[in-house]
Design a protein around this motif. Sequence first.
Motif, PDB file in Angstrom:
ATOM      1  N   LEU A 148      63.478  29.125  -9.545  1.00  0.00           N
ATOM      2  CA  LEU A 148      64.717  28.923  -9.997  1.00  0.00           C
ATOM      3  C   LEU A 148      65.313  30.590 -10.473  1.00  0.00           C
ATOM      4  CD1 LEU A 148      64.586  25.525 -11.936  1.00  0.00           C
ATOM      5  CD2 LEU A 148      65.464  26.024  -9.708  1.00  0.00           C
ATOM      6  N   VAL A 149      64.500  31.259 -11.069  1.00  0.00           N
ATOM      7  CA  VAL A 149      64.947  32.563 -11.438  1.00  0.00           C
ATOM      8  C   VAL A 149      64.974  33.666 -10.345  1.00  0.00           C
ATOM      9  CG1 VAL A 149      64.311  32.320 -13.812  1.00  0.00           C
ATOM     10  CG2 VAL A 149      62.821  33.265 -12.476  1.00  0.00           C
ATOM     11  N   LEU A 150      64.165  33.375  -9.462  1.00  0.00           N
ATOM     12  CA  LEU A 150      64.309  34.478  -8.418  1.00  0.00           C
ATOM     13  C   LEU A 150      64.975  34.128  -7.016  1.00  0.00           C
ATOM     14  CD1 LEU A 150      60.546  35.863  -8.415  1.00  0.00           C
ATOM     15  CD2 LEU A 150      62.771  36.988  -9.252  1.00  0.00           C
ATOM     16  N   SER A 151      65.310  33.006  -6.722  1.00  0.00           N
ATOM     17  CA  SER A 151      65.906  32.536  -5.398  1.00  0.00           C
ATOM     18  C   SER A 151      67.191  33.095  -5.359  1.00  0.00           C
ATOM     19  CB  SER A 151      66.144  30.998  -5.395  1.00  0.00           C
ATOM     20  OG  SER A 151      64.899  30.344  -5.374  1.00  0.00           O
ATOM     21  N   PHE A 187      65.467  50.456 -10.371  1.00  0.00           N
ATOM     22  CA  PHE A 187      66.094  51.036  -9.590  1.00  0.00           C
ATOM     23  C   PHE A 187      65.166  52.010  -8.988  1.00  0.00           C
ATOM     24  CE2 PHE A 187      70.632  50.395 -11.376  1.00  0.00           C
ATOM     25  CZ  PHE A 187      70.678  49.076 -10.618  1.00  0.00           C
ATOM     26  N   PHE A 188      64.418  52.946  -9.605  1.00  0.00           N
ATOM     27  CA  PHE A 188      63.532  53.994  -9.209  1.00  0.00           C
ATOM     28  C   PHE A 188      62.652  53.164  -8.180  1.00  0.00           C
ATOM     29  CE2 PHE A 188      59.862  56.656  -9.760  1.00  0.00           C
ATOM     30  CZ  PHE A 188      60.241  58.003  -9.639  1.00  0.00           C
ATOM     31  N   ILE A 189      62.089  52.041  -8.838  1.00  0.00           N
ATOM     32  CA  ILE A 189      61.092  51.741  -8.030  1.00  0.00           C
ATOM     33  C   ILE A 189      61.556  50.776  -6.727  1.00  0.00           C
ATOM     34  CG2 ILE A 189      59.027  49.888  -7.940  1.00  0.00           C
ATOM     35  CD1 ILE A 189      58.845  50.400 -10.704  1.00  0.00           C
ATOM     36  N   PHE A 190      62.630  50.101  -6.831  1.00  0.00           N
ATOM     37  CA  PHE A 190      62.902  49.193  -5.868  1.00  0.00           C
ATOM     38  C   PHE A 190      64.141  49.668  -4.765  1.00  0.00           C
ATOM     39  CE2 PHE A 190      60.705  46.286  -8.846  1.00  0.00           C
ATOM     40  CZ  PHE A 190      59.596  46.045  -7.924  1.00  0.00           C
ATOM     41  N   GLY A 191      64.788  50.735  -5.556  1.00  0.00           N
ATOM     42  CA  GLY A 191      66.303  51.134  -4.946  1.00  0.00           C
ATOM     43  C   GLY A 191      67.467  50.568  -5.629  1.00  0.00           C
ATOM     44  N   THR A 197      71.826  44.934  -6.049  1.00  0.00           N
ATOM     45  CA  THR A 197      72.035  43.911  -7.052  1.00  0.00           C
ATOM     46  C   THR A 197      70.806  43.189  -7.643  1.00  0.00           C
ATOM     47  OG1 THR A 197      74.135  43.554  -6.127  1.00  0.00           O
ATOM     48  CG2 THR A 197      73.460  41.770  -7.435  1.00  0.00           C
ATOM     49  N   PHE A 198      69.861  42.862  -6.385  1.00  0.00           N
ATOM     50  CA  PHE A 198      68.414  42.393  -6.548  1.00  0.00           C
ATOM     51  C   PHE A 198      67.563  43.147  -7.568  1.00  0.00           C
ATOM     52  CE2 PHE A 198      64.009  41.296  -5.765  1.00  0.00           C
ATOM     53  CZ  PHE A 198      64.042  40.035  -5.671  1.00  0.00           C
ATOM     54  N   SER A 199      67.468  44.322  -7.441  1.00  0.00           N
ATOM     55  CA  SER A 199      66.584  45.214  -8.335  1.00  0.00           C
ATOM     56  C   SER A 199      67.398  45.241  -9.496  1.00  0.00           C
ATOM     57  CB  SER A 199      66.376  46.519  -7.581  1.00  0.00           C
ATOM     58  OG  SER A 199      67.639  47.168  -7.551  1.00  0.00           O
ATOM     59  N   ALA A 200      68.580  45.201  -9.621  1.00  0.00           N
ATOM     60  CA  ALA A 200      69.171  45.276 -11.061  1.00  0.00           C
ATOM     61  C   ALA A 200      69.039  44.161 -11.823  1.00  0.00           C
ATOM     62  CB  ALA A 200      70.790  45.223 -10.946  1.00  0.00           C
ATOM     63  N   ARG A 201      68.734  43.019 -11.399  1.00  0.00           N
ATOM     64  CA  ARG A 201      68.375  41.542 -12.115  1.00  0.00           C
ATOM     65  C   ARG A 201      67.000  41.148 -11.897  1.00  0.00           C
ATOM     66  NH1 ARG A 201      73.165  38.776  -8.738  1.00  0.00           N
ATOM     67  NH2 ARG A 201      75.127  39.209 -10.441  1.00  0.00           N
ATOM     68  N   LEU A 202      66.103  41.914 -11.100  1.00  0.00           N
ATOM     69  CA  LEU A 202      64.694  41.348 -11.146  1.00  0.00           C
ATOM     70  C   LEU A 202      64.078  41.685 -12.517  1.00  0.00           C
ATOM     71  CD1 LEU A 202      62.369  40.622  -9.325  1.00  0.00           C
ATOM     72  CD2 LEU A 202      62.012  43.039  -8.928  1.00  0.00           C
ATOM     73  N   ARG A 212      69.070  35.146 -14.853  1.00  0.00           N
ATOM     74  CA  ARG A 212      69.474  35.615 -13.710  1.00  0.00           C
ATOM     75  C   ARG A 212      70.572  36.836 -13.910  1.00  0.00           C
ATOM     76  NH1 ARG A 212      68.118  32.993  -9.003  1.00  0.00           N
ATOM     77  NH2 ARG A 212      70.198  33.310  -7.993  1.00  0.00           N
ATOM     78  N   GLN A 213      70.696  37.557 -15.106  1.00  0.00           N
ATOM     79  CA  GLN A 213      71.698  38.374 -15.425  1.00  0.00           C
ATOM     80  C   GLN A 213      71.047  39.820 -15.488  1.00  0.00           C
ATOM     81  OE1 GLN A 213      75.333  37.692 -16.319  1.00  0.00           O
ATOM     82  NE2 GLN A 213      75.179  36.276 -14.745  1.00  0.00           N
ATOM     83  N   CYS A 214      71.698  40.778 -15.176  1.00  0.00           N
ATOM     84  CA  CYS A 214      71.286  42.010 -15.342  1.00  0.00           C
ATOM     85  C   CYS A 214      71.954  42.666 -16.724  1.00  0.00           C
ATOM     86  CB  CYS A 214      72.053  43.149 -14.496  1.00  0.00           C
ATOM     87  SG  CYS A 214      71.593  44.982 -14.530  1.00  0.00           S
ATOM     88  N   ARG A 215      71.389  41.951 -17.782  1.00  0.00           N
ATOM     89  CA  ARG A 215      71.796  42.206 -19.177  1.00  0.00           C
ATOM     90  C   ARG A 215      70.558  41.817 -20.069  1.00  0.00           C
ATOM     91  NH1 ARG A 215      75.466  45.728 -20.809  1.00  0.00           N
ATOM     92  NH2 ARG A 215      76.706  45.031 -22.521  1.00  0.00           N
ATOM     93  N   TYR A 216      70.501  42.350 -21.124  1.00  0.00           N
ATOM     94  CA  TYR A 216      69.747  41.920 -22.361  1.00  0.00           C
ATOM     95  C   TYR A 216      68.998  40.790 -22.594  1.00  0.00           C
ATOM     96  CZ  TYR A 216      73.502  41.098 -25.516  1.00  0.00           C
ATOM     97  OH  TYR A 216      74.677  40.341 -26.073  1.00  0.00           O
ATOM     98  N   TYR A 217      69.817  39.795 -22.174  1.00  0.00           N
ATOM     99  CA  TYR A 217      69.632  38.229 -22.729  1.00  0.00           C
ATOM    100  C   TYR A 217      68.044  37.868 -22.604  1.00  0.00           C
ATOM    101  CZ  TYR A 217      74.586  38.361 -21.235  1.00  0.00           C
ATOM    102  OH  TYR A 217      75.661  38.994 -21.152  1.00  0.00           O
ATOM    103  N   ALA A 218      67.474  37.785 -21.212  1.00  0.00           N
ATOM    104  CA  ALA A 218      66.195  37.222 -21.221  1.00  0.00           C
ATOM    105  C   ALA A 218      65.139  38.406 -21.710  1.00  0.00           C
ATOM    106  CB  ALA A 218      65.973  37.515 -19.522  1.00  0.00           C
ATOM    107  N   MET A 219      65.496  39.702 -21.742  1.00  0.00           N
ATOM    108  CA  MET A 219      64.674  40.439 -22.527  1.00  0.00           C
ATOM    109  C   MET A 219      64.426  40.248 -23.952  1.00  0.00           C
ATOM    110  SD  MET A 219      64.404  44.503 -22.198  1.00  0.00           S
ATOM    111  CE  MET A 219      64.251  44.244 -20.542  1.00  0.00           C
ATOM    112  N   SER A 220      65.580  39.561 -24.702  1.00  0.00           N
ATOM    113  CA  SER A 220      65.555  39.389 -25.902  1.00  0.00           C
ATOM    114  C   SER A 220      64.791  38.045 -26.330  1.00  0.00           C
ATOM    115  CB  SER A 220      67.041  39.081 -26.364  1.00  0.00           C
ATOM    116  OG  SER A 220      67.740  40.318 -26.722  1.00  0.00           O
ATOM    117  N   MET A 221      64.985  37.054 -25.267  1.00  0.00           N
ATOM    118  CA  MET A 221      64.150  35.857 -25.574  1.00  0.00           C
ATOM    119  C   MET A 221      62.627  36.236 -25.413  1.00  0.00           C
ATOM    120  SD  MET A 221      66.494  33.084 -23.355  1.00  0.00           S
ATOM    121  CE  MET A 221      66.705  33.549 -21.780  1.00  0.00           C
ATOM    122  N   LEU A 222      62.356  36.849 -24.435  1.00  0.00           N
ATOM    123  CA  LEU A 222      60.867  37.247 -24.215  1.00  0.00           C
ATOM    124  C   LEU A 222      60.290  38.022 -25.278  1.00  0.00           C
ATOM    125  CD1 LEU A 222      58.336  37.490 -22.509  1.00  0.00           C
ATOM    126  CD2 LEU A 222      59.119  39.718 -21.488  1.00  0.00           C
TER     127      LEU A 222
END
Length: 578
Positions: free
Chosen positions: A25-28, A93-97, A100-105, A150-160
């Motif tokens: 669900l988070v990667l599709s 970005f450095f690893i994957f280019g 948009t996908f690499s921004a959110r990954l 699924r956002q390129c923003r701090y939300y998921a990082m804060s949760m983790l």
Amino acid sequence: MSSRVWERLRPHCPFAVVALLGLALVLSNLGKDYLWADEGDTAVLAANIIKEGVPKAWDGVTFVDSDRGARLNRNLIMVTSPWLQYYVTAASFFIFGKHTFSARLPFAIAGWLTVLFAYRIVLQSTASRWAGFCAALILVSSVQFLLYCRQCRYYAMSMLLAVLLLWIFLQMKSARHCIRFAVVAILLFHSHPISSIPVIALGALTVIYRPFSFQRRWFWTAAPAIALLTLPWIALAGSGYAESMGSVQSIRQFVGRIVQYSIECASVTPLLGVAIMLLLSSLRKRRDDKSETSRESQTLEIPKNNQAGAVIMVTFVTLLFYAVTIAATQPADSLWRIGIRYTATMLPLMAITAGILIAKIANDRTVLSLSLLLIVIFTKFAQLTPWIFWGKKVASFDGKEVIEAHLPSNRVERFLNTRQQLVFISDLFQSNPGTVAKISAFLREYAQLGDRLITNYEWEPLYFHTGLPQALKILPDYPISKAAKLKDLPAYVFDVDQVHWVIWRPVWEGYQGYLGAEIERQIVDRGGRIERVAEIPETLWENRENIHFRRFSGGRYLFHDPETFPPANVFRVSWPAQ
């Protein structure tokens, strides 16, 4: 050897299924939707880190700050928002280019790891795989949680980081754990300052909550290092924070903001259901053992060496600290728009607490436990929405700030979560282009490499997706104007000369000082000629993170009817010398 490993892992197979579902669900199709304004900020500054080493607003082509320069120092380096999210994105970005996908990954992975650690905390606290399974499934079934992931923003990082912090804290019995706790606490602050409130909540609990007396020594040993590597940032970025906050002016206003925050939290987490289950569990405990009168037994006493009650205590104390902090710094109308993104940690904490209480109340009764789990996952009876009877009415405690709930557009959705879950899943496999996506497609087809443009909203995602330099990014009254001119930025950063395109979005007229008539006057006075060449449907935002304002594919909104706004206009500008 392999058979012994399998024997250890087999009991966790139900959770493994949930974990795989969450990963899907988070990667599709993670990169299918264009970045929206806040995501664009993260992505563009991350790209500048690769060029400059720091999140600088000037990359040699376009000045990218959208807050009038209030977040920048004299060297045009962004110093207000902590840098962790930018460096994590830059690494991706450095690893994957750069796309948009690499921004959110990295944030999607962080969200998925949150599910794993939530299960681990519950298992560690209760020794109940069923409770852990419930917590993980509640989290994976939350559309708001998935949107944050699924956002390129701090939300998921804060949760983790917050969940990881709690996991370390619960077993903190050595210097090694103390160091780990300090590192995670520092990283949590540098994901977002308000996200670090759980650190303060845990510190308070070591003083007032007896089960955490053993952690007291190690917490306060770590505290100086945490303060040393976080508090100076607040001093450095104070002016920028003041720009985006609204200090509370009265007790009534403070109460109103508390209510609005409670509405936001109870709209996307099972807060009401958790409170009811906690009350029922406490009443049953008191009935079963009337002789126990200690404070711990009145708040869900637990067997010795079982930390479930402690985890529940952490959840509610963190909620209280979040509410007070938010009420002191954020206007009610702002909370209504942004929801709980500053306090996204409440999603996993409430899921963890709900899982623990479901297992506690059911007490191995399969039908009851499944019923409670299904109610939390597929209905809204554990949330605020079904219990709001005043419709679209609003209230005000101080006569200035409005308090308002979020109601789905039809009554069935006030009671069931199923439609939003199905809409989210279907949206994973459908295109959902908004204004930025369509403008970017137009410019890729008609603009020449190096063409300059002017726009009045979502500057960063438009730059990320087109790479075209943007003119007139610093107006004369911007706080950063003088410092930017001392850096010898090109003239087009400050004016309209030789601009090729104007992307004008009437709904954002006047935002950050941009006035359409004034820009047209300046172009004409310079000898330019403006011709409208396209109209683009206006969607306000490209891809919002808040479920209450999220535009799903097909222009569907779950909490209000689609609105019609004046279309965005694309103007071509020609100059006499061209």
